[in-house]
Design an enzyme around this catalytic site. Structure first.
Site, short mmCIF file in Angstrom:
data_model
loop_
_atom_site.label_atom_id
_atom_site.label_comp_id
_atom_site.label_asym_id
_atom_site.label_seq_id
_atom_site.Cartn_x
_atom_site.Cartn_y
_atom_site.Cartn_z
N TRP A 1 70.50 67.64 -26.42
CA TRP A 1 69.75 69.02 -26.50
C TRP A 1 68.17 68.84 -25.79
CZ3 TRP A 1 64.89 69.28 -28.48
CH2 TRP A 1 64.34 68.34 -29.40
N ASP B 1 70.08 50.45 -32.43
CA ASP B 1 69.73 51.64 -31.96
C ASP B 1 68.58 51.50 -31.23
OD1 ASP B 1 69.07 54.53 -32.15
OD2 ASP B 1 68.36 54.39 -34.29
N TYR C 1 65.62 66.36 -38.98
CA TYR C 1 65.08 64.91 -39.00
C TYR C 1 64.08 65.01 -39.97
CZ TYR C 1 66.88 64.83 -34.06
OH TYR C 1 67.66 64.75 -33.01
#
Length: 385
Positions: free
Chosen positions: A99, A275, A135
Site C-alpha cells: 500500500w 522480520d 497497527y
C-alpha cells in the site's frame, strides 16, 4: 541453433534475478529526538510490537499506527502505474500487503509523502474493495486497485495494492518512507489481496521462488533485497536451512537463547519470526527482563532500556540457537549508541506467549534467504566487505 537457444536461456535466467538496493535513512526515532519530540511521543504512544503479530492486543495496549516501524532505517524504491510514479517503501517480511498514500488521503502524514494519482496512470483499474490495516489502536484505511508495479527490473502487471485515504496520527508524518511492500504469506494479506512476490512467482518473473536480504551496518554499504536469487559473495560458509513452523509470517523454532553458555531465555524452545519490518530484537516480558538484567540494562522514564556505554566491550554475545546451529549476536550489534547514551536493542512484547522477533539487529549479522518453494529460511554469517 542449440547454442543460440542456450544463450537465450542464460540471458533469460539473468533477467529473472534482480536486486532492489535499500537506502539507510534516519529513523523516525532519530528525527523525533532531533526535534525534541521523542519523550512526549513515547509517553503518549508506548511501544506494542506484539500488535503486529497478535491483533487482539490492539484493544489492550495503546500504540500509534505503525509504531513497529519507529526505528526502521532501510527503504527502497518501487514504481506504480503508467507512466511510473515512484514510492519509497519498506520491504517487510512481517506483513503481506502493498500500500501507498493516494491523492485522496487527507491526513497530515500523506501531505508530506509521495501520493499515487490514479488519474495519471493509463493502466490503473479501480475496485470497490476497501482496505483497512490496523497497527495498534490506529490504522490506515483506503481502497484497493490494480496497476503495473515495477520492483527493480521486474514488472508485475495488474498487481493489486492499497491506496490510503486516511493515515491517522502524527507518526507517519516523520517517516522516511511512503508505504509498505509486504513479503509474508498470502494468508496474512488484508482483504485477500495477492502479495507482490506471489504474483512474481505465478507469472514466472523470478528464476527461483525465493528472495534474499542483506542489511548493512554503518561500516558497510549496499543493503538490498534480491528477488529470485542468492548472492553468495555476501556471506561466509554455507547457508543453514531452517524449516518454517508456520506459513503465515516467516516463523521458525528457536532451540534456546544463551549467554556465556548459560540459558537466559527460551528454555526448552520457542517460536520466532524473521522480520525485516521490525528493527529490534523482541520477546516476551520475562525473557527480555532476563536478558536486560544479564547485560545491565535499566529502564528510563519512557520504558527504554539504557546500558552503560563503557561496558559494551565487556558484554557477552547473546546466542540464538536455531535448528542446532548457534547464531551469536555481539554487544556491538545489540547495543545501539546515540550521541549521549547507549540503549539496549532488546524490546519486550507485552503478552505471555514465548514468541520472539528477530528484526534488523539480527538480520544485519546474517544473510537471510526466504524460500517459498521449500518453506524454509536460510541463514549464514555475513561476509566482512
Amino acid at each position: 541453433m542449440k547454442c543460440l537457444l542456450l544463450l537465450s536461456l542464460v540471458a533469460l535466467s539473468q533477467c529473472l534475478t534482480t536486486k532492489v538496493y535499500l537506502k539507510k535513512t534516519k529513523s523516525v526515532k532519530q528525527t523525533l529526538t532531533e526535534l525534541g519530540l521523542l519523550d512526549e511521543f513515547l509517553k503518549k504512544h508506548p511501544y506494542n510490537l506484539g500488535s503486529k503479530y497478535f491483533p487482539k492486543l490492539q484493544d489492550t495496549f495503546a500504540s500509534e499506527p505503525m509504531q513497529n516501524y519507529m526505528d526502521l532505517e532501510y527503504v527502497g524504491s518501487i514504481f506504480i502505474g503508467t507512466p511510473p510514479q515512484e514510492f519509497a517503501v519498506i520491504f517487510d517480511t512481517g506483513s503481506s500487503n502493498l500500500w501507498v498514500p493516494s491523492v485522496y488521503c487527507s491526513s497530515a502524514a500523506c501531505s508530506d509523502h509521495h501520493r499515487f494519482n490514479p488519474q495519471q496512470s493509463s493502466t490503473f483499474q479501480a475496485t470497490s474493495k476497501s482496505l483497512a490495516i490496523a497497527y495498534g489502536t490506529g490504522s490506515m484505511t483506503g481502497f484497493l486497485g490494480y496497476d503495473t508495479v515495477q520492483v527493480a527490473g521486474i514488472q508485475v502487471s495488474k498487481q493489486i495494492f492499497g491506496l490510503s485515504e486516511t493515515e491517522p496520527g502524527s507518526f507517519l508524518y516523520y517517516a522516511p518512507y511512503d508505504g509498505i511492500l509486504g513479503l509474508a504469506f498470502p494468508r496474512l494479506a488484508a482483504s485477500g489481496a495477492t502479495p507482490v512476490f506471489d504474483n512474481m512467482m505465478s507469472e514466472g518473473l523470478v528464476s527461483q521462488d525465493l528472495f534474499s536480504v542483506f542489511l548493512s551496518s554503518d561500516e558497510q554499504g549496499g543493503s538490498f533485497v534480491m528477488f529470485g536469487g542468492i548472492d553468495d559473495s555476501y556471506y561466509t560458509g554455507n547457508l543453514n536451512w531452517v524449516p518454517l513452523s508456520a506459513e503465515l509470517f516467516w516463523e521458525i523454532t528457536l532451540d534456546s537463547i544463551t549467554a556465556n553458555g548459560q540459558s537466559i531465555a527460551c528454555s526448552g524452545g520457542c517460536q520466532a519470526v524473521v522480520d525485516t519490518g521490525t528493527s529490534l530484537l523482541a520477546g516476551p516480558t520475562n525473557g527480555i527482563a532476563s536478558i536486560q538484567n544479564f547485560i545491565g540494562g535499566s529502564q528510563d522514564s519512557n520504558g527504554q532500556y539504557i546500558v552503560n556505554c563503557n561496558a559494551i566491550n565487556q558484554l557477552p554475545d547473546i546466542v540464538f540457537t536455531i535448528n542446532g546451529i548457534e547464531y551469536p549476536v555481539p554487544a556491538s550489534a545489540y547495543i545501539r549508541q546515540f550521541q549521549s547514551y547507549c540503549q539496549s536493542g532488546f524490546q519486550d512484547i507485552p503478552f505471555q506467549a514465548d514468541f520472539w522477533i528477530l528484526g534488523d539487529i539480527f538480520i544485519r549479522q546474517y544473510y537471510c534467504v526466504f524460500d517459498r518453494a521449500n518453506n524454509q529460511v536460510g541463514l549464514a554469517p555475513i561476509a566482512q566487505k
